[in-house]
Motif scaffolding. Structure first.
Motif, short mmCIF file in Angstrom:
data_model
loop_
_atom_site.label_atom_id
_atom_site.label_comp_id
_atom_site.label_asym_id
_atom_site.label_seq_id
_atom_site.Cartn_x
_atom_site.Cartn_y
_atom_site.Cartn_z
N UNK A 127 -31.51 -19.52 -22.61
CA UNK A 127 -31.63 -19.25 -24.04
C UNK A 127 -31.93 -20.50 -24.86
N UNK A 128 -31.37 -21.64 -24.48
CA UNK A 128 -31.61 -22.87 -25.24
C UNK A 128 -33.10 -23.19 -25.32
N UNK A 129 -33.85 -22.86 -24.28
CA UNK A 129 -35.28 -23.15 -24.28
C UNK A 129 -36.01 -22.37 -25.37
N UNK A 130 -35.53 -21.19 -25.70
CA UNK A 130 -36.14 -20.41 -26.77
C UNK A 130 -35.89 -21.09 -28.12
N UNK A 157 -33.61 -7.95 -23.00
CA UNK A 157 -33.58 -7.30 -24.32
C UNK A 157 -33.03 -8.25 -25.38
N UNK A 158 -31.95 -8.96 -25.05
CA UNK A 158 -31.36 -9.92 -25.98
C UNK A 158 -32.35 -11.03 -26.31
N UNK A 211 -36.36 -13.75 -29.78
CA UNK A 211 -37.73 -14.22 -29.97
C UNK A 211 -38.32 -13.64 -31.25
N UNK A 212 -38.14 -12.34 -31.46
CA UNK A 212 -38.68 -11.70 -32.67
C UNK A 212 -38.04 -12.25 -33.93
N UNK A 213 -36.76 -12.61 -33.85
CA UNK A 213 -36.05 -13.19 -34.99
C UNK A 213 -36.51 -14.61 -35.27
#
Length: 189
Positions: free
Chosen positions: A59-62, A98-99, A104-106
């Motif tokens: 997640x940190x990479x996002x 999904x999370x 990503x969309x946010x």
């Protein structure tokens, strides 16, 4: 995997190149991507007109990607690839995909995304991506089997299998021209 060698081919100006925006543990090594190195590669890609394929192993990479876009080092909209099934990184779980897609969309509205499953997870993750409106990746780099007992005879066989999955989901396979447009790459003449 030496840092000084990893961007050595960017002078050839490919249309796209992989960019992991952080470090992650792999089964036997640490895939090291220090922040200054990532920023330097991102700037080289931006300046060379190369679209990064952002590889997300956690997640940190996002969030790092969102920071790089905000800093102007990655031009929007980015293309993100969520990678599942590498031991010590993201497990192949749909709820995690999904999370991450919701985040990503946010964080990066308008971004395109792909999900890739490594090894035995390839076709399951491809199905999830197709069901969720994303794109999928397949090929011998990530998986060498058609199923538990059958080696893939070729890369084409893996591609054909995913193309069948696309048809079953009512998702036509993009032509090269359509894929280039979707990714914001210049048209081939």
């Amino acid at each position: 995997r030496a840092l000084e060698a990893r961007g050595a081919m960017l002078h050839l100006r490919p249309d796209m190149a992989s960019l992991a925006t952080g470090s992650v543990n792999f089964p036997t090594i640490v895939y090291e991507n220090p922040p200054d190195f990532v920023r330097s590669l991102a700037a080289t890609m931006r300046d060379g007109g190369i679209k990064p394929e952002i590889e997300v192993f956690d997640l940190a990479m996002l969030y790092n990607t969102a920071d790089l876009v905000a800093a102007g080092l990655i031009l929007p909209p980015p293309h993100v690839q969520f990678v599942f099934g590498v031991k010590h990184a993201l497990p192949a779980r749909r709820d995690i995909l999904e999370f991450e897609v919701a985040k990503l969309k946010e964080l990066l509205p308008g971004a395109t995304w792909t999900a890739a499953g490594i090894g035995r997870h390839q076709f399951e993750v491809a199905r999830w991506a197709l069901e969720m409106g994303g794109h999928c990746r397949t090929g011998l780099e990530d998986n060498i089997r058609m199923d538990r007992d059958t080696l893939a005879p070729s890369n084409a066989a893996l591609v054909a299998r995913v193309a069948e999955m696309c048809a079953a989901q009512g998702r036509p396979v993009a032509t090269a021209r359509q894929a280039r447009a979707l990714l914001g790459l210049s048209a081939v003449v």
